[in-house]
Design an enzyme around this catalytic site. Structure first.
Site, mmCIF file in Angstrom:
data_model
loop_
_atom_site.group_PDB
_atom_site.id
_atom_site.type_symbol
_atom_site.label_atom_id
_atom_site.label_comp_id
_atom_site.label_asym_id
_atom_site.label_seq_id
_atom_site.Cartn_x
_atom_site.Cartn_y
_atom_site.Cartn_z
ATOM 1 N N HIS A 1 -4.339 0.949 7.685
ATOM 2 C CA HIS A 1 -3.000 1.547 7.727
ATOM 3 C C HIS A 1 -2.918 2.745 6.776
ATOM 4 C CE1 HIS A 1 1.557 1.065 7.837
ATOM 5 N NE2 HIS A 1 1.378 1.822 6.769
ATOM 6 N N GLU A 2 -3.356 2.549 5.540
ATOM 7 C CA GLU A 2 -3.245 3.615 4.544
ATOM 8 C C GLU A 2 -4.183 4.780 4.823
ATOM 9 O OE1 GLU A 2 -0.693 3.671 2.655
ATOM 10 O OE2 GLU A 2 -0.147 1.590 3.034
ATOM 11 N N GLY B 1 0.828 -1.198 0.000
ATOM 12 C CA GLY B 1 0.000 0.000 0.000
ATOM 13 C C GLY B 1 0.860 1.244 0.000
ATOM 14 N N CYS C 1 5.970 -0.388 7.163
ATOM 15 C CA CYS C 1 5.563 0.772 6.370
ATOM 16 C C CYS C 1 6.737 1.212 5.517
ATOM 17 C CB CYS C 1 5.131 1.900 7.312
ATOM 18 S SG CYS C 1 4.630 3.412 6.475
ATOM 19 N N LEU C 2 6.462 1.556 4.267
ATOM 20 C CA LEU C 2 7.525 2.029 3.387
ATOM 21 C C LEU C 2 8.147 3.332 3.893
ATOM 22 C CD1 LEU C 2 5.870 1.263 -0.067
ATOM 23 C CD2 LEU C 2 7.640 -0.061 1.123
ATOM 24 N N HIS D 1 -2.683 7.208 7.145
ATOM 25 C CA HIS D 1 -1.712 8.114 6.510
ATOM 26 C C HIS D 1 -2.399 9.390 6.037
ATOM 27 C CE1 HIS D 1 2.165 6.163 6.312
ATOM 28 N NE2 HIS D 1 1.649 5.052 5.831
ATOM 29 N N GLN E 1 2.853 9.881 1.184
ATOM 30 C CA GLN E 1 4.144 9.203 1.285
ATOM 31 C C GLN E 1 5.072 9.548 0.123
ATOM 32 O OE1 GLN E 1 2.147 5.228 2.241
ATOM 33 N NE2 GLN E 1 4.170 5.044 3.213
#
Length: 155
Positions: free
Chosen positions: A131-132, A46, A89-90, A135, A51
């Site tokens: 999660h996304e 994701g 997480c990226l 963000h 991000q």
């Protein structure tokens, strides 16, 4: 299409609330394509627009590697159950932590043509959606970690 730089923890853009997408422009379509390329290149499941430094309410998710979801202006409608597991997480490279999330979610979003749809998800997809969506409101999973962040195992 292009690979964009992924912003990392400590970058102020990750703490900001993203703005709703009002119209689908060629530039926004390009952003979505770039986000998908960037997510796949980084082996993520994701990615939220913030991000890559763009404060728009856009998320891309693909938990299978072959069936991406594009969620524009996503909104949680329902959630239930509970699942606890490792999350990464990226924007927090090399780290993982235990997080409890709903095991079921139902969301409303728009696709890349700004057509509305609803999506129900369980397990990993439900986790990725939660999660996304966080963000988009300026939150990272590290705020929810139970215990300590751990170094990821080298594969």
């Amino acid at each position: 299409m292009a690979i964009r730089n992924i912003r990392e923890i400590g970058d102020e853009v990750l703490k900001k609330t993203c703005k709703e997408v009002k119209e689908m422009t060629p530039r926004t379509r390009q952003l979505i394509d770039d986000m998908l390329d960037t997510m796949y290149e980084a082996n993520g499941v994701g990615l939220a627009a913030c991000q890559v430094g763009i404060l728009k309410r856009i998320v891309v998710i693909d938990v299978t590697g072959e069936d991406p979801y594009v969620l524009v202006n996503p909104r949680m409608l329902e959630s239930g159950g509970e699942q606890t597991g490792n999350e990464a997480c990226l924007s927090v490279p090399g780290k993982t932590g235990v997080v409890t999330r709903p095991d079921y979610v139902k969301i409303m979003a728009y696709d890349s043509d700004l057509q509305p749809f609803e999506l129900e998800a369980t397990e990993l997809l439900a986790r990725a959606i939660c999660h996304e969506l966080e963000h988009l409101d300026g939150h990272l999973y590290v705020e929810r970690v139970e215990g300590e962040l751990m170094d990821m195992e080298e594969e």
